[in-house]
Write an enzyme that holds these catalytic residues in place. Structure first.
Site, PDB file in Angstrom:
ATOM      1  CG  ASP A  63      -1.768   1.206   1.316  1.00 22.91           C
ATOM      2  OD1 ASP A  63      -1.599   2.265   0.735  1.00 22.91           O
ATOM      3  OD2 ASP A  63      -2.663   1.328   2.144  1.00 22.91           O
ATOM      4  CB  SER A 140      -2.554  11.902 -15.877  1.00 19.23           C
ATOM      5  OG  SER A 140      -3.783  12.305 -16.461  1.00 19.23           O
ATOM      6  CE1 TYR A 153      -5.430  11.188 -11.548  1.00 18.66           C
ATOM      7  CE2 TYR A 153      -5.889  12.784 -13.327  1.00 18.66           C
ATOM      8  CZ  TYR A 153      -5.220  11.361 -12.874  1.00 18.66           C
ATOM      9  OH  TYR A 153      -4.832  10.812 -13.571  1.00 18.66           O
ATOM     10  CE  LYS A 157      -1.691  10.429 -11.622  1.00 16.90           C
ATOM     11  NZ  LYS A 157      -0.736   9.380 -11.667  1.00 16.90           N
TER      12      LYS A 157
HETATM   13  P1  NAD Z   1      -6.896   1.338 -12.085  1.00 23.01           P
HETATM   14  O1  NAD Z   1      -7.867   2.159 -11.168  1.00 23.01           O
HETATM   15  O2  NAD Z   1      -7.160   0.053 -12.850  1.00 23.01           O
HETATM   16  O3  NAD Z   1      -5.333   1.156 -11.549  1.00 23.01           O
HETATM   17  C1  NAD Z   1      -4.936   1.986 -10.310  1.00 23.01           C
HETATM   18  C2  NAD Z   1      -4.447   0.804  -9.504  1.00 23.01           C
HETATM   19  O4  NAD Z   1      -3.729   1.749  -8.356  1.00 23.01           O
HETATM   20  C3  NAD Z   1      -5.403   0.122  -8.828  1.00 23.01           C
HETATM   21  O5  NAD Z   1      -4.832  -1.179  -8.969  1.00 23.01           O
HETATM   22  C4  NAD Z   1      -5.293   0.497  -7.390  1.00 23.01           C
HETATM   23  O6  NAD Z   1      -5.764  -0.638  -6.483  1.00 23.01           O
HETATM   24  C5  NAD Z   1      -4.171   0.855  -7.027  1.00 23.01           C
HETATM   25  N1  NAD Z   1      -3.987   1.679  -5.867  1.00 23.01           N
HETATM   26  C6  NAD Z   1      -4.954   2.625  -5.542  1.00 23.01           C
HETATM   27  N2  NAD Z   1      -4.400   3.017  -4.356  1.00 23.01           N
HETATM   28  C7  NAD Z   1      -3.199   2.380  -3.983  1.00 23.01           C
HETATM   29  C8  NAD Z   1      -2.455   2.352  -2.888  1.00 23.01           C
HETATM   30  N3  NAD Z   1      -2.796   3.125  -1.811  1.00 23.01           N
HETATM   31  N4  NAD Z   1      -1.559   1.365  -2.852  1.00 23.01           N
HETATM   32  C9  NAD Z   1      -1.192   0.449  -3.898  1.00 23.01           C
HETATM   33  N5  NAD Z   1      -2.146   0.678  -4.880  1.00 23.01           N
HETATM   34  C10 NAD Z   1      -3.112   1.416  -4.991  1.00 23.01           C
HETATM   35  O7  NAD Z   1      -6.715   2.554 -13.363  1.00 23.01           O
HETATM   36  P2  NAD Z   1      -5.467   2.852 -14.183  1.00 23.01           P
HETATM   37  O8  NAD Z   1      -5.775   3.652 -15.317  1.00 23.01           O
HETATM   38  O9  NAD Z   1      -4.725   1.700 -14.613  1.00 23.01           O
HETATM   39  O10 NAD Z   1      -4.538   3.618 -13.412  1.00 23.01           O
HETATM   40  C11 NAD Z   1      -2.953   3.650 -13.343  1.00 23.01           C
HETATM   41  C12 NAD Z   1      -2.273   4.979 -13.478  1.00 23.01           C
HETATM   42  O11 NAD Z   1      -2.612   5.635 -14.673  1.00 23.01           O
HETATM   43  C13 NAD Z   1      -2.979   6.063 -12.513  1.00 23.01           C
HETATM   44  O12 NAD Z   1      -1.769   6.608 -11.526  1.00 23.01           O
HETATM   45  C14 NAD Z   1      -3.445   6.838 -13.267  1.00 23.01           C
HETATM   46  O13 NAD Z   1      -3.833   8.157 -12.377  1.00 23.01           O
HETATM   47  C15 NAD Z   1      -2.695   6.975 -14.427  1.00 23.01           C
HETATM   48  N6  NAD Z   1      -3.764   7.433 -15.511  1.00 23.01           N
HETATM   49  C16 NAD Z   1      -5.005   6.700 -15.945  1.00 23.01           C
HETATM   50  C17 NAD Z   1      -5.749   7.208 -16.944  1.00 23.01           C
HETATM   51  C18 NAD Z   1      -6.929   6.283 -17.630  1.00 23.01           C
HETATM   52  O14 NAD Z   1      -7.645   7.147 -18.373  1.00 23.01           O
HETATM   53  N7  NAD Z   1      -7.269   5.407 -17.139  1.00 23.01           N
HETATM   54  C19 NAD Z   1      -5.334   8.558 -17.733  1.00 23.01           C
HETATM   55  C20 NAD Z   1      -4.047   9.013 -17.188  1.00 23.01           C
HETATM   56  C21 NAD Z   1      -3.316   8.452 -16.048  1.00 23.01           C
END
Ligand code: NAD
Length: 292
Positions: A63, A140, A153, A157
């Site tokens: 975590d 992001s 958010y 970021k």
């Molecule tokens: P997702 O929600 O599937 O993945 C995020 C992961 O982070 C999840 O597995 C969640 O359990 C984990 N997480 C949350 N809190 C946590 C903690 N305290 N300790 C450990 N793990 C934790 O979504 P994703 O899109 O795969 O997101 C991954 C990254 O991509 C993020 O940093 C997000 O900001 C970035 N991102 C996503 C998008 C999008 O559109 N999906 C766009 C730009 C950036």
């Protein structure tokens, strides 16, 4: 000798896909430590690698908001070194600012900002000692440009950008490369996982005008996702490019069709051009008419 990669946030989305790809590498180049906050969610990852992972995958609890858990995971890395650290864990938060509770906002900053920083902190001394390392961070477009209803958010970021850019300057002297993988919309559970502001959770009412602009924003988001969202495989490709490059870039943009709108920010010294451009893109019901 395998390249040791530790990834945060591997129970879903980008982290899961990246862990699967690296652990299933045909040449068995990588030893992957796929970490997740909740080990009960490891089945999906195990299903995806289908037993091919004996010597290339370990799943660890981590975590990122709990320093003890970060240090425990570091302790469990058998090789006693991490060559590539991937800071990917993150959560979204959307809604009118006045509706956000302090606890929720704190949680977003805890995960996205302090979680990223403390993960880097934990692995940095080892990388300095071993004389090499890669730090890859899932960034992001919201870290490069402001977006309405995403204030906290974006703040988290943007802050991550500041951390990485600052570190990159120093770490050049240690043969440690920092890279941001800048994602636009990606088809993951991100939108479902994001913290939507519960109406009234801050004790504040949201006025009708803000509500209707929020609805317009959500519609805009839906269209952008529909037209331009990438799959996690597309993101993994860019990750691989960064990992395999002898001299990785500082920033990678995953979607060439959706680059951040940064030049209007500096086009005029009053800084207003970006604000106007974005407002037009998001809030005009008929862009074509408005923009002529
Ligand atoms: P997702 O929600 O599937 O993945 C995020 C992961 O982070 C999840 O597995 C969640 O359990 C984990 N997480 C949350 N809190 C946590 C903690 N305290 N300790 C450990 N793990 C934790 O979504 P994703 O899109 O795969 O997101 C991954 C990254 O991509 C993020 O940093 C997000 O900001 C970035 N991102 C996503 C998008 C999008 O559109 N999906 C766009 C730009 C950036």
């Amino acid at each position: 000798e395998k390249t040791v990669v530790l990834i945060t946030g591997c129970s879903s989305g980008i982290g899961l896909s990246l862990a699967v790809r690296l652990a299933s590498d045909p040449a068995k180049t990588y030893k992957v430590y796929a970490t997740m906050r909740n080990l009960a969610k490891k089945e999906r990852l195990l299903d995806c690698v289908k037993g091919l992972h004996k010597d290339t995958l370990d799943i660890l609890q981590m975590d990122v908001t709990d320093q003890r858990s970060v240090l425990d995971a570091r302790q469990r890395v058998g090789e006693k070194r991490v060559d590539i650290l991937v800071c990917n864990a993150g959560v979204g938060l959307m809604g009118p600012l006045e509706a956000q509770s302090l606890d929720t906002m704190r949680q977003i900053l805890e995960v996205n900002l302090l979680g990223t920083i403390s993960t880097i902190q934990a692995f940095l001394p080892g990388m300095k000692t071993q004389g090499h390392g890669r730090i890859l961070v899932t960034g992001s477009l919201g870290g490069l440009q402001g977006l309405p209803f995403n204030e906290v958010y974006c703040a988290s970021k943007f802050a991550v950008e500041g951390v990485c850019e600052s570190l990159a300057i120093l770490l050049q002297h240690f043969n440690i490369h920092v890279s941001l993988i800048e994602c636009g919309p990606v088809n993951t559970n991100f939108l479902d996982n994001l913290q939507a502001a519960e109406p009234g959770s801050s004790g504040e009412q949201v006025d009708a005008r803000t509500q209707s602009l929020y609805e317009m924003y959500l519609q805009h988001c839906g269209t952008v996702f529909q037209n331009a969202a990438q799959d996690t495989d597309d993101i993994v490709k860019i990750y691989l490019e960064a990992i395999q490059s002898a001299s990785p870039a500082f920033r990678y943009y995953t979607n060439s069709a959706l680059l951040p709108i940064t030049s209007p920010k500096t086009a005029a010294s009053d800084g207003l051009q970006y604000i106007k451009t974005m407002s037009k893109i998001i809030f005009s019901t008929n862009n074509k008419v408005e923009q002529k």
